[in-house]
Design a protein around this motif. Structure first.
Motif, PDB file in Angstrom:
ATOM      1  N   PHE A  84       7.908   6.222  -1.968  1.00 48.73           N
ATOM      2  CA  PHE A  84       6.709   6.668  -1.249  1.00 48.73           C
ATOM      3  C   PHE A  84       6.762   8.189  -1.093  1.00 48.73           C
ATOM      4  O   PHE A  84       7.839   8.769  -0.967  1.00 48.73           O
ATOM      5  N   SER A  85       5.582   8.819  -1.066  1.00 48.35           N
ATOM      6  CA  SER A  85       5.510  10.285  -1.040  1.00 48.35           C
ATOM      7  C   SER A  85       5.954  10.882   0.288  1.00 48.35           C
ATOM      8  O   SER A  85       6.518  11.973   0.324  1.00 48.35           O
ATOM      9  N   ASP A  86       5.648  10.209   1.387  1.00 52.41           N
ATOM     10  CA  ASP A  86       5.968  10.803   2.687  1.00 52.41           C
ATOM     11  C   ASP A  86       6.250   9.724   3.732  1.00 52.41           C
ATOM     12  O   ASP A  86       6.039   8.537   3.489  1.00 52.41           O
ATOM     13  N   SER A 142       3.000  -3.341   6.645  1.00 53.03           N
ATOM     14  CA  SER A 142       1.874  -4.022   6.005  1.00 53.03           C
ATOM     15  C   SER A 142       2.171  -5.499   5.727  1.00 53.03           C
ATOM     16  O   SER A 142       3.322  -5.878   5.495  1.00 53.03           O
ATOM     17  N   PRO A 189       0.816  -1.222   0.000  1.00 53.92           N
ATOM     18  CA  PRO A 189       0.000   0.000   0.000  1.00 53.92           C
ATOM     19  C   PRO A 189       0.844   1.265   0.000  1.00 53.92           C
ATOM     20  O   PRO A 189       1.822   1.364   0.734  1.00 53.92           O
ATOM     21  N   GLY A 190       0.453   2.221  -0.861  1.00 53.72           N
ATOM     22  CA  GLY A 190       1.106   3.533  -0.849  1.00 53.72           C
ATOM     23  C   GLY A 190       2.296   3.683  -1.771  1.00 53.72           C
ATOM     24  O   GLY A 190       2.872   4.770  -1.849  1.00 53.72           O
ATOM     25  N   ALA A 236       3.699   3.134   7.293  1.00 59.41           N
ATOM     26  CA  ALA A 236       2.532   2.239   7.237  1.00 59.41           C
ATOM     27  C   ALA A 236       2.800   1.086   6.267  1.00 59.41           C
ATOM     28  O   ALA A 236       2.468  -0.073   6.547  1.00 59.41           O
ATOM     29  N   ALA A 237       3.436   1.410   5.138  1.00 60.12           N
ATOM     30  CA  ALA A 237       3.733   0.387   4.131  1.00 60.12           C
ATOM     31  C   ALA A 237       4.671  -0.676   4.686  1.00 60.12           C
ATOM     32  O   ALA A 237       4.473  -1.879   4.457  1.00 60.12           O
ATOM     33  N   LYS A 270       4.339   4.680  -4.754  1.00 62.23           N
ATOM     34  CA  LYS A 270       4.103   5.679  -5.794  1.00 62.23           C
ATOM     35  C   LYS A 270       4.759   5.250  -7.112  1.00 62.23           C
ATOM     36  O   LYS A 270       4.171   5.358  -8.178  1.00 62.23           O
ATOM     37  N   GLU A 328       4.847   9.026   6.656  1.00 63.37           N
ATOM     38  CA  GLU A 328       3.715   8.288   7.223  1.00 63.37           C
ATOM     39  C   GLU A 328       3.322   7.123   6.307  1.00 63.37           C
ATOM     40  O   GLU A 328       3.094   6.005   6.771  1.00 63.37           O
ATOM     41  N   THR A 329       3.251   7.408   5.011  1.00 69.13           N
ATOM     42  CA  THR A 329       2.899   6.364   4.038  1.00 69.13           C
ATOM     43  C   THR A 329       3.960   5.270   4.033  1.00 69.13           C
ATOM     44  O   THR A 329       3.645   4.073   3.991  1.00 69.13           O
ATOM     45  N   PHE A 330       5.236   5.702   4.097  1.00 65.17           N
ATOM     46  CA  PHE A 330       6.344   4.744   4.129  1.00 65.17           C
ATOM     47  C   PHE A 330       6.255   3.838   5.358  1.00 65.17           C
ATOM     48  O   PHE A 330       6.343   2.612   5.252  1.00 65.17           O
TER      49      PHE A 330
END
Lengths: 103, 103
Positions: free
Chosen positions: A61-63, A73, A33-34, A69-70, A36, A65-67
């Motif tokens: 990844f853009s940021d 996962s 997830p996330g 969380a990814a 880019k 938080e996304t990184f």
């Protein structure tokens, strides 16, 4: 950008490596997830002697938080498990931030 | 894209490395003809244990001809000589093509 950077040493069987990387591993990375972009750098030479690396993969990844969380996962666990299975002796994984200097 | 990818292992003195990399080495890389972008990836962690790399630098060129001309340039020789001087025991250099998979 935040990145997972995976370096792969030159495998003994490049054809088998490429087949698994393209047909099995990349589809697993795409499910994380996330993500880019995936930037696949294939090494074709080195300035002196034979290259020691075959491939440098950047999962972008853009940021932060996304990184983060990814990385936690189940899809990332599956991708990491696959990498260890087909290239456990070749791969090194690094988490990095990217600074771009445009000229 | 065509890239020169330089991986740098973790230096003993990170502060001195960063100072030289930013103030001396990067200006030399910027002088290499045809450079489109420099992407500086700073490693902040690894999934298991301490990271083995400190920095992964990508020097990006639009096409093969520009890349080949750049590699033969005196400016690239100067940049390479500087890298060997301040990080000869840390750096590995690779020439690669980039495939981008956008999601």
């Amino acid at each position: 950008m935040y990145k997972l950077i995976a370096t792969y040493k030159v495998p003994n069987d490049i054809e088998a490596f490429e087949k698994h990387y393209t047909e099995v591993h990349t589809p697993l990375v795409k499910k994380v997830p996330g993500v880019k972009e995936i930037r696949v750098n294939r090494v074709f030479a080195a300035p002196m002697g034979k290259p020691t690396l075959h491939l440098v993969a950047e999962v972008v990844f853009s940021d932060k938080e996304t990184f983060n969380a990814a990385m936690k996962s189940p899809e990332n666990m599956a991708s990491g498990k696959d990498a260890m299975t087909f290239a456990g002796d070749l791969v090194s994984v690094h988490f990095a931030t990217e600074e771009i200097i445009s000229l």
